[in-house]
Design an enzyme around this catalytic site. Structure first.
Site, PDB file in Angstrom:
ATOM      1  N   LEU A 113      -7.627  82.334  25.834  1.00  0.00           N
ATOM      2  CA  LEU A 113      -9.005  82.208  25.148  1.00  0.00           C
ATOM      3  C   LEU A 113      -9.974  82.492  25.918  1.00  0.00           C
ATOM      4  O   LEU A 113      -9.908  82.268  27.286  1.00  0.00           O
ATOM      5  CB  LEU A 113      -9.289  80.657  24.644  1.00  0.00           C
ATOM      6  CG  LEU A 113     -10.890  80.364  24.349  1.00  0.00           C
ATOM      7  CD1 LEU A 113     -11.005  80.908  22.974  1.00  0.00           C
ATOM      8  CD2 LEU A 113     -10.845  78.870  24.398  1.00  0.00           C
TER       9      LEU A 113
ATOM     10  N   HIS B 177     -25.494  64.239  25.191  1.00  0.00           N
ATOM     11  CA  HIS B 177     -25.096  65.375  25.852  1.00  0.00           C
ATOM     12  C   HIS B 177     -23.651  65.079  26.606  1.00  0.00           C
ATOM     13  O   HIS B 177     -22.710  65.883  26.488  1.00  0.00           O
ATOM     14  CB  HIS B 177     -26.052  65.833  27.187  1.00  0.00           C
ATOM     15  CG  HIS B 177     -27.363  66.298  26.604  1.00  0.00           C
ATOM     16  ND1 HIS B 177     -27.377  67.155  25.440  1.00  0.00           N
ATOM     17  CD2 HIS B 177     -28.431  66.107  26.848  1.00  0.00           C
ATOM     18  CE1 HIS B 177     -28.890  67.270  25.154  1.00  0.00           C
ATOM     19  NE2 HIS B 177     -29.454  66.557  25.987  1.00  0.00           N
TER      20      HIS B 177
ATOM     21  N   ASP C 164     -25.884  71.390  18.364  1.00  0.00           N
ATOM     22  CA  ASP C 164     -27.000  70.884  18.066  1.00  0.00           C
ATOM     23  C   ASP C 164     -26.657  69.384  17.706  1.00  0.00           C
ATOM     24  O   ASP C 164     -25.934  69.080  16.910  1.00  0.00           O
ATOM     25  CB  ASP C 164     -27.852  71.656  17.176  1.00  0.00           C
ATOM     26  CG  ASP C 164     -29.404  71.357  17.083  1.00  0.00           C
ATOM     27  OD1 ASP C 164     -29.925  70.788  18.021  1.00  0.00           O
ATOM     28  OD2 ASP C 164     -29.866  71.734  16.289  1.00  0.00           O
TER      29      ASP C 164
HETATM   30  C1  FPP Z   1     -28.367  70.658  21.725  1.00  0.00           C
HETATM   31  O1  FPP Z   1     -28.784  69.362  21.444  1.00  0.00           O
HETATM   32  C2  FPP Z   1     -27.554  70.489  22.935  1.00  0.00           C
HETATM   33  C3  FPP Z   1     -28.148  70.913  24.168  1.00  0.00           C
HETATM   34  C4  FPP Z   1     -29.361  71.610  24.566  1.00  0.00           C
HETATM   35  C5  FPP Z   1     -26.941  70.797  25.378  1.00  0.00           C
HETATM   36  C6  FPP Z   1     -25.553  71.197  24.945  1.00  0.00           C
HETATM   37  C7  FPP Z   1     -24.914  70.601  26.157  1.00  0.00           C
HETATM   38  C8  FPP Z   1     -23.808  70.215  26.189  1.00  0.00           C
HETATM   39  C9  FPP Z   1     -22.888  69.728  25.082  1.00  0.00           C
HETATM   40  C10 FPP Z   1     -22.962  69.479  27.510  1.00  0.00           C
HETATM   41  C11 FPP Z   1     -22.847  70.673  28.501  1.00  0.00           C
HETATM   42  C12 FPP Z   1     -21.943  71.783  28.078  1.00  0.00           C
HETATM   43  C13 FPP Z   1     -20.674  72.203  28.579  1.00  0.00           C
HETATM   44  C14 FPP Z   1     -20.316  73.766  28.107  1.00  0.00           C
HETATM   45  C15 FPP Z   1     -19.791  71.459  29.579  1.00  0.00           C
HETATM   46  P1  FPP Z   1     -30.190  68.838  21.176  1.00  0.00           P
HETATM   47  O2  FPP Z   1     -30.439  67.989  22.772  1.00  0.00           O
HETATM   48  O3  FPP Z   1     -31.119  69.644  21.103  1.00  0.00           O
HETATM   49  O4  FPP Z   1     -30.332  67.685  20.103  1.00  0.00           O
HETATM   50  P2  FPP Z   1     -31.297  67.172  19.377  1.00  0.00           P
HETATM   51  O5  FPP Z   1     -31.797  68.393  18.662  1.00  0.00           O
HETATM   52  O6  FPP Z   1     -30.968  66.133  18.348  1.00  0.00           O
HETATM   53  O7  FPP Z   1     -32.216  66.721  20.177  1.00  0.00           O
END
Ligand code: FPP
Length: 246
Positions: A113, A19, A2
């Site tokens: 893993l 991201h 997050d």
């Molecule tokens: C949450 O942060 C994160 C996500 C919804 C996406 C996570 C995806 C990645 C890290 C990239 C792809 C993953 C892989 C496995 C290659 P948020 O957008 O909710 O952040 P915020 O709460 O600050 O808005």
């Protein structure tokens, strides 16, 4: 994982930049887990609820996922990582489904893993699927209602052949589960850290594992029942010392 959006906003960047940087954290933590001998790592990469985000963010995230899979599968395979997914994969774009299927097939026999990507996943979705499957088995007479035990439910979850997590790490300080592995987290140790996911790297992972090593897991029992007089220093802590220094 997050806090990608907030990390980007702090820097005046578009959310997708968060991201993208988050993928670097994924790479670093996956590699560190492999080196530490962690057997299972499950990453909550896209929830059922994330589909409700603005369409352009969803599309960019799917593209990022596709690129990451294309770029990383060879390396994962070389490092003996077995890749899997949980979630409603039919909701994902066809290209992503195909890439995930291919990566899972290529790495299926690896013994290091097990990396599970939770994609279009939510705990309630998973439990609903399991209840439906069990109901069908009762309907056909394959099992009786009194054979529906905790083990039976566990076997019908997407994580059927994965042990319950020992440790849940959540970044960005939010104090909630957000529909992640609701059944499986019953006795999992929680580690909530204030930093955003894009800055969470292997040293933060070591800190989380170190904190975990100092917890006492009682599983509803009392301290004396779970203490093992023969208990030596856990292997992972010894490895941590050698990797992270004193
Ligand atoms: C949450 O942060 C994160 C996500 C919804 C996406 C996570 C995806 C990645 C890290 C990239 C792809 C993953 C892989 C496995 C290659 P948020 O957008 O909710 O952040 P915020 O709460 O600050 O808005």
């Amino acid at each position: 994982m997050d806090g990608n959006g907030r990390w980007a906003k702090q820097r005046g960047l578009p959310r997708i930049a968060g991201h993208r940087e988050g993928v670097e954290s994924v790479r670093d933590c996956v590699e560190a887990c492999g080196q530490l001998g962690v057997q299972y790592l499950t990453l909550y990469a896209f929830s059922t609820e994330n589909w409700k985000r603005p369409q352009d963010e969803v599309s960019l995230l799917m593209r990022l996922l596709l690129t990451a899979l294309r770029d990383e599968t060879d390396r994962l395979h070389r490092n003996n990582v077995r890749l899997r997914t949980i979630g409603d994969s039919t909701a994902l774009p066809g290209e992503v489904q195909a890439e995930l299927h291919d990566a899972a097939q290529r790495t299926a026999e690896n013994t290091g893993l097990t990396l599970t990507l939770a994609l279009s996943y939510s705990g309630r979705w998973e439990i609903t699927q399991a209840v439906r499957a069990i109901a069908r088995e009762v309907q056909t007479g394959a099992i009786r209602p009194d054979e529906i035990t905790e083990q039976c439910i566990t076997r019908h979850l997407a994580t059927a052949d994965t042990p319950d997590p020992d440790l849940l790490i959540r970044t960005s300080g939010e104090l909630r589960l957000s529909n992640f592995l609701l059944w499986q987290l019953a006795y999992t140790e929680l580690y909530i850290t204030p930093g955003y996911w894009p800055v969470f790297r292997r040293n933060d992972l070591y800190a989380a594992i170190d904190a975990y090593q100092n917890r006492e897991r009682r599983f509803g029992m009392v301290s004396e029942q779970v203490q093992d007089p023969e208990k030596k220093e856990p292997a992972i802590k010894r490895i941590l010392k050698s990797v992270a220094g004193p």
